[in-house]
Scaffold this active site. Sequence first.
Site, PDB file in Angstrom:
ATOM      1  N   ARG A  45       0.818  -1.221   0.000  1.00  0.00           N
ATOM      2  CA  ARG A  45       0.000   0.000   0.000  1.00  0.00           C
ATOM      3  C   ARG A  45       0.851   1.269   0.000  1.00  0.00           C
ATOM      4  O   ARG A  45       0.409   2.329  -0.418  1.00  0.00           O
ATOM      5  CB  ARG A  45      -0.894  -0.009   1.235  1.00  0.00           C
ATOM      6  N   ASP A  87      -4.062  -1.332  -2.880  1.00  0.00           N
ATOM      7  CA  ASP A  87      -4.785  -1.908  -1.747  1.00  0.00           C
ATOM      8  C   ASP A  87      -5.262  -3.286  -2.203  1.00  0.00           C
ATOM      9  O   ASP A  87      -6.004  -3.392  -3.191  1.00  0.00           O
ATOM     10  CB  ASP A  87      -5.969  -0.962  -1.442  1.00  0.00           C
ATOM     11  N   HIS A 171       8.812 -20.740   8.798  1.00  0.00           N
ATOM     12  CA  HIS A 171      10.204 -20.542   8.381  1.00  0.00           C
ATOM     13  C   HIS A 171      11.174 -21.430   9.168  1.00  0.00           C
ATOM     14  O   HIS A 171      12.293 -21.652   8.727  1.00  0.00           O
ATOM     15  CB  HIS A 171      10.599 -19.059   8.417  1.00  0.00           C
ATOM     16  N   LYS A 175      15.178 -23.719   8.297  1.00  0.00           N
ATOM     17  CA  LYS A 175      16.458 -23.545   9.015  1.00  0.00           C
ATOM     18  C   LYS A 175      17.290 -24.815   8.893  1.00  0.00           C
ATOM     19  O   LYS A 175      16.777 -25.916   9.089  1.00  0.00           O
ATOM     20  CB  LYS A 175      16.200 -23.250  10.500  1.00  0.00           C
ATOM     21  N   HIS A 233       5.928 -22.908  15.145  1.00  0.00           N
ATOM     22  CA  HIS A 233       7.341 -23.283  15.307  1.00  0.00           C
ATOM     23  C   HIS A 233       7.534 -24.360  16.389  1.00  0.00           C
ATOM     24  O   HIS A 233       8.218 -25.360  16.168  1.00  0.00           O
ATOM     25  CB  HIS A 233       8.197 -22.074  15.689  1.00  0.00           C
ATOM     26  N   LYS A 332       8.966 -13.447  24.652  1.00  0.00           N
ATOM     27  CA  LYS A 332       9.714 -12.261  24.219  1.00  0.00           C
ATOM     28  C   LYS A 332      10.336 -11.646  25.466  1.00  0.00           C
ATOM     29  O   LYS A 332       9.815 -11.803  26.573  1.00  0.00           O
ATOM     30  CB  LYS A 332       8.767 -11.236  23.592  1.00  0.00           C
TER      31      LYS A 332
HETATM   32  C1  BG6 Z   1       8.142 -15.392  13.788  1.00  0.00           C
HETATM   33  C2  BG6 Z   1       7.311 -14.738  14.856  1.00  0.00           C
HETATM   34  O1  BG6 Z   1       7.403 -16.390  13.152  1.00  0.00           O
HETATM   35  O2  BG6 Z   1       9.295 -15.959  14.371  1.00  0.00           O
HETATM   36  C3  BG6 Z   1       8.126 -13.697  15.589  1.00  0.00           C
HETATM   37  O3  BG6 Z   1       6.167 -14.125  14.255  1.00  0.00           O
HETATM   38  C4  BG6 Z   1       9.422 -14.261  16.094  1.00  0.00           C
HETATM   39  O4  BG6 Z   1       7.377 -13.145  16.663  1.00  0.00           O
HETATM   40  C5  BG6 Z   1      10.158 -15.024  14.994  1.00  0.00           C
HETATM   41  O5  BG6 Z   1      10.235 -13.194  16.546  1.00  0.00           O
HETATM   42  C6  BG6 Z   1      11.327 -15.791  15.553  1.00  0.00           C
HETATM   43  O6  BG6 Z   1      12.037 -16.365  14.497  1.00  0.00           O
HETATM   44  P1  BG6 Z   1      13.583 -16.684  14.621  1.00  0.00           P
HETATM   45  O7  BG6 Z   1      13.943 -17.257  13.297  1.00  0.00           O
HETATM   46  O8  BG6 Z   1      14.249 -15.372  14.898  1.00  0.00           O
HETATM   47  O9  BG6 Z   1      13.728 -17.643  15.755  1.00  0.00           O
END
Ligand code: BG6
Length: 479
Positions: A45, A87, A171, A175, A233, A332
């Site tokens: 946007r 948008d 993700h 790794k 994760h 966190k």
């Molecule tokens: C993300 C989360 O999927 O993973 C984040 O949304 C988090 O909140 C992050 O900080 C952590 O990923 P990594 O690769 O830094 O362990």
Amino acid sequence: MADKKAIVIFGATGDLAQKMIYPSLYFLESEGHLPPDLMIAGFARTHADDQGFIAQTRKDVMDNAGTLFSEDVWSRLAARMHYCEGDVTVPKTYAPLVKLLEGVTVCVYYLSTSPNFFATIACQLKEAGLAHGGARIAVEKPIGRDLVSCREIESALDETFGDDRVYRIDHYLGKETVQNLIALRFANTLFEPLWNRASVDHVQITVAETIGVERRWSYYDSYGALRDIVQNHLLQLLCLIAMEPPSDLDPDSVRNEKVKVLRSLRPIGAGDVERQTVRGQYRKGVSEGVAVPGYTEETGGSASDTETFVALAAHIDNWRWSGVPFYLRTGKRLAARTTEVVVQFREVPHYIFPRSDMIANRLTIRLQPEEEISLQIMNKAPTLEAMRLKPLALDLNLSDAFKKQRRRIAYERLLTEALKGNSFLFVRRDEVEMAWKWIDDIIDGWKEKDMKPLPYSAGSWGPSSAFALTERNGHSWYE
Ligand code: BG6
């Protein structure tokens, strides 16, 4: 004639795209892994033209690449880049994209946006004629906020692209170290015979971060740590640790085994949440030597019941793991940045050495910040007394072992595989849905019991109840 390829990044000016996706594309470019005719289009946007967007992205890529930044590589990448402003909910904003993608036969749409937009974007792409047979859609976790919203998104993706062209991204699966869990377990004869309730006392999986939520407050506040990290994760790590050996490395062979683990997770409902889960929210404190604000102060003091910390004790009801607690923990603004799996083995069945000297074997697989595998074993201490023991670690530092290798960003692998159409590193629909089912029970339990997050100081290891959670069973977190 070779296929003309494109990758289109929705949410191109957002944090994830700028900090991870474009830097990943840069590194892939630098090593010659991008297809020669690949076009990269950003969609967002933010008001900008191609040149403005490219200049902004250059800064973020430079920050990420540091000394590995090269003008030459950058100009090759920039030559592929385009930007479309719009948008995502408005059909006419897709017109420039349609024009840009003329003649493109293989395309990956990468949705680095809030999950609220996944269904809309998929439908708009279809309406615009962009969901053709060579098109794939990649979506970031979390897919929805619960099972119901996840299914709504999944139906829209299925109707527009078809399940086999949907790439669900977690993700962590990109790794190196996470993939190494599969190698460690199934390429060595050493561990598998011990990998069960007879030898394992309990397992701990921690994803601890020192960062706060900062610029991501508006997303994070409506998700929280359980949906943001545990649902994806942490459960993926749990699956890789707990699954049965797959028959081969076919994507579905591995995913079938992961789904079985998720199905075997004992539900944690209202009757168990107070004993088996802990919710926390950080208050101000000192993180890595710096005074930092509390969660609710990050955006000027809005009240919030969102958790930034979760610890829980999970049980997998199957033959292999019956009776073995799996402690999961994430947060966190914790005391250290670390992602690790600890497999705590049982004590020896009979003591011939002084019992007070004995410490049971422990395998620690550290995924971040350093990649290390460490096995704690008992040794004789070199003392005059006949037999005193001391625990020592057999350490394998993977960063030292592969010194010359640059540590890749997980997205480099994920983007490459999505472009190739290989689904091995992506999550299947039933995995996501099973994970939500388990998470929804916990969330409903929290609501029913009115379980609010407990405060913890930034820079600590979370609320004290997290320690009670393991101590109740005679265990303690390894830090
Ligand atoms: C993300 C989360 O999927 O993973 C984040 O949304 C988090 O909140 C992050 O900080 C952590 O990923 P990594 O690769 O830094 O362990």
